[in-house]
Structures are given as C-alpha cells and as structure tokens.
Design a protein around this motif. Structure first.
Motif, PDB file in Angstrom:
ATOM      1  N   ASN A 151       0.828  -1.206   0.000  1.00 44.61           N
ATOM      2  CA  ASN A 151       0.000   0.000   0.000  1.00 44.61           C
ATOM      3  C   ASN A 151       0.865   1.258   0.000  1.00 44.61           C
ATOM      4  O   ASN A 151       0.536   2.251  -0.667  1.00 44.61           O
ATOM      5  CB  ASN A 151      -0.932   0.002   1.211  1.00 44.61           C
ATOM      6  N   PHE A 193       2.197   1.771  -3.508  1.00 44.81           N
ATOM      7  CA  PHE A 193       1.142   2.304  -4.372  1.00 44.81           C
ATOM      8  C   PHE A 193       0.920   3.791  -4.113  1.00 44.81           C
ATOM      9  O   PHE A 193       0.797   4.602  -5.045  1.00 44.81           O
ATOM     10  CB  PHE A 193      -0.164   1.527  -4.154  1.00 44.81           C
ATOM     11  N   LEU A 194       0.865   4.165  -2.849  1.00 41.61           N
ATOM     12  CA  LEU A 194       0.647   5.564  -2.499  1.00 41.61           C
ATOM     13  C   LEU A 194       1.785   6.449  -3.000  1.00 41.61           C
ATOM     14  O   LEU A 194       1.547   7.532  -3.565  1.00 41.61           O
ATOM     15  CB  LEU A 194       0.508   5.708  -0.978  1.00 41.61           C
ATOM     16  N   LYS A 213       3.893   5.950  -5.459  1.00 36.29           N
ATOM     17  CA  LYS A 213       3.862   6.054  -6.914  1.00 36.29           C
ATOM     18  C   LYS A 213       2.690   6.911  -7.379  1.00 36.29           C
ATOM     19  O   LYS A 213       2.825   7.709  -8.315  1.00 36.29           O
ATOM     20  CB  LYS A 213       3.784   4.652  -7.531  1.00 36.29           C
ATOM     21  N   SER A 214       1.554   6.776  -6.733  1.00 35.76           N
ATOM     22  CA  SER A 214       0.374   7.556  -7.106  1.00 35.76           C
ATOM     23  C   SER A 214       0.591   9.038  -6.830  1.00 35.76           C
ATOM     24  O   SER A 214       0.198   9.901  -7.639  1.00 35.76           O
ATOM     25  CB  SER A 214      -0.858   7.061  -6.344  1.00 35.76           C
ATOM     26  N   LEU A 252       2.858  10.520  -9.464  1.00 40.14           N
ATOM     27  CA  LEU A 252       2.123  10.798 -10.700  1.00 40.14           C
ATOM     28  C   LEU A 252       1.216  12.013 -10.542  1.00 40.14           C
ATOM     29  O   LEU A 252       1.104  12.848 -11.452  1.00 40.14           O
ATOM     30  CB  LEU A 252       1.277   9.579 -11.085  1.00 40.14           C
ATOM     31  N   GLY A 253       0.586  12.123  -9.386  1.00 36.94           N
ATOM     32  CA  GLY A 253      -0.281  13.267  -9.121  1.00 36.94           C
ATOM     33  C   GLY A 253       0.490  14.579  -9.087  1.00 36.94           C
ATOM     34  O   GLY A 253       0.020  15.602  -9.606  1.00 36.94           O
TER      35      GLY A 253
END
Length: 206
Positions: free
Chosen positions: A176, A179-180, A182-183, A186-187
């Motif tokens: 998790n 994922f956070l 990397k997200s 991207l954001g």
C-alpha cells in the motif's frame, strides 16, 4: 522511490526488526530503495523546545537525529517501528520522533508517506499506534494503512515469526505504501501538490 525505515527498539534483531524486515522484502520486490537505521539502542535525549532549529534548520543536539534528518527529507516514504511500553512507543523512539519532526518542522513534508509499526506481547498496541500516526498527521504527510492496524505480536525474541496475520499485515502495508508513493508522484507530475497557505500560529489566548 526511497523509503527510510527506523527501528526504535532497543533490540537490534528482535520482533520489531522482524516486522520491518517483512516490509523490506516487499519494497525490494517492488523496486523501492530502502534504508534501515537502528536507533533504539542509542541515548537520545528529548526535545527542549528551544526552537533553535527554526533558525539553523537542524537540532541543537548533534546526534543521530541530525544524521538521519537528510535521509528522512529525501525519502518518499518513512516507517518507524517501535515496541509498546505501557501502551505507548518506547522512550527512545518518542524522543527521536519529537526531535526529528520538530527540527524539520519548517521543511515541507507534503506528499511523503508515513507508517507506524508497533509490536507488543499482548496489549497496548492500539494506543501506541495512535501516537505514531500523530507525527504524520501533524505535518501534512499521508498515512499508509494496511488490512488491519499495523501491529505484530511477540514476547520473546523471534516470536513475531509465528504471528502469521501480523506479518501479512506488514506485507500489505508495504504494498500500500508503494502504491501511495507512486500515485502521489504521478499526481505531483500532473496536478502538483495542494497549495500551502502561510502558517498562522495561534494559541487559546490569541
């Protein structure tokens, strides 16, 4: 992606170490660079709220806190692992976090992902977990969660290897977090981080 993991336990290779090692396995599989530092066996004095760090950018006590601060600010993710003493993280971990977060308070931590991991024989994990999360919530960091609270159980050295659910929780937490991070990256690239207002400091008098 980089994650700094700090072992706040006095035992270098105890149950807290086992919990953090389970996370490191996942991070490495996901291609995330990790750095593990053990601080639980060091004499770390508490914060005096002298506020010299607001002027100098580092703590007035030149010890492991100042050594780790650059790694902390560079990394996208931060994990603090600590045993539970009287329903709270152990003293060395608390002193370290107080001074690390206070001395870097003026440095923007938006977009960083934080996770607290607690270990206990039986009880007190929930309140200890809450204490760790407050450092992240107070500084604009994103708090990573898992399938359950980030807890692993064990008394004697090595007992944590038998906590099958606890170790699974650590692996899920690491995924998790990845994922956070990397997200958020991207954001930031597409939208940028939310605009920060200039901090307004008040107390209950004015």
């Amino acid at each position: 992606m980089k994650v700094l993991l700090v072992n706040g336990s006095p035992r270098a290779n105890g149950n807290t170490s086992i919990a953090l090692a389970e996370m490191i396995k996942v991070f490495e599989t996901e291609g995330v660079e990790t750095k593990l530092i053990h601080i639980g066996n060091k004499a770390i004095r508490g914060c005096m709220a002298c506020q010299n760090c607001f002027k100098t950018g580092h703590c007035v006590f030149n010890d492991v806190v100042n050594e780790i601060a650059p790694y902390f600010m560079e990394a996208e993710g931060f994990v603090i692992g600590a045993p539970t003493y009287f329903s709270s993280p152990n003293g060395a971990a608390i002193a370290f976090l107080d001074r690390l977060f206070y001395s870097t308070f003026t440095q923007d931590k938006s977009g960083k992902v934080g996770a607290g991991v607690v270990v206990a024989r039986r009880g007190g994990c929930s309140s200890a977990y809450d204490v760790l999360n407050k450092y992240f919530g107070n500084t604009g960091m994103t708090i990573a969660t898992s399938q359950y609270w980030n807890m692993v159980y064990g008394l004697e050295k090595g007992d944590a290897t038998q906590d099958i659910e606890g170790l699974q929780t650590m692996r899920t937490l690491a995924r998790n977090m990845t994922f956070l991070m990397k997200s958020i990256a991207l954001g930031k690239e597409k939208f940028g981080l939310p605009k920060l207002e200039e901090w307004t400091s008040t107390h209950f008098v004015r």
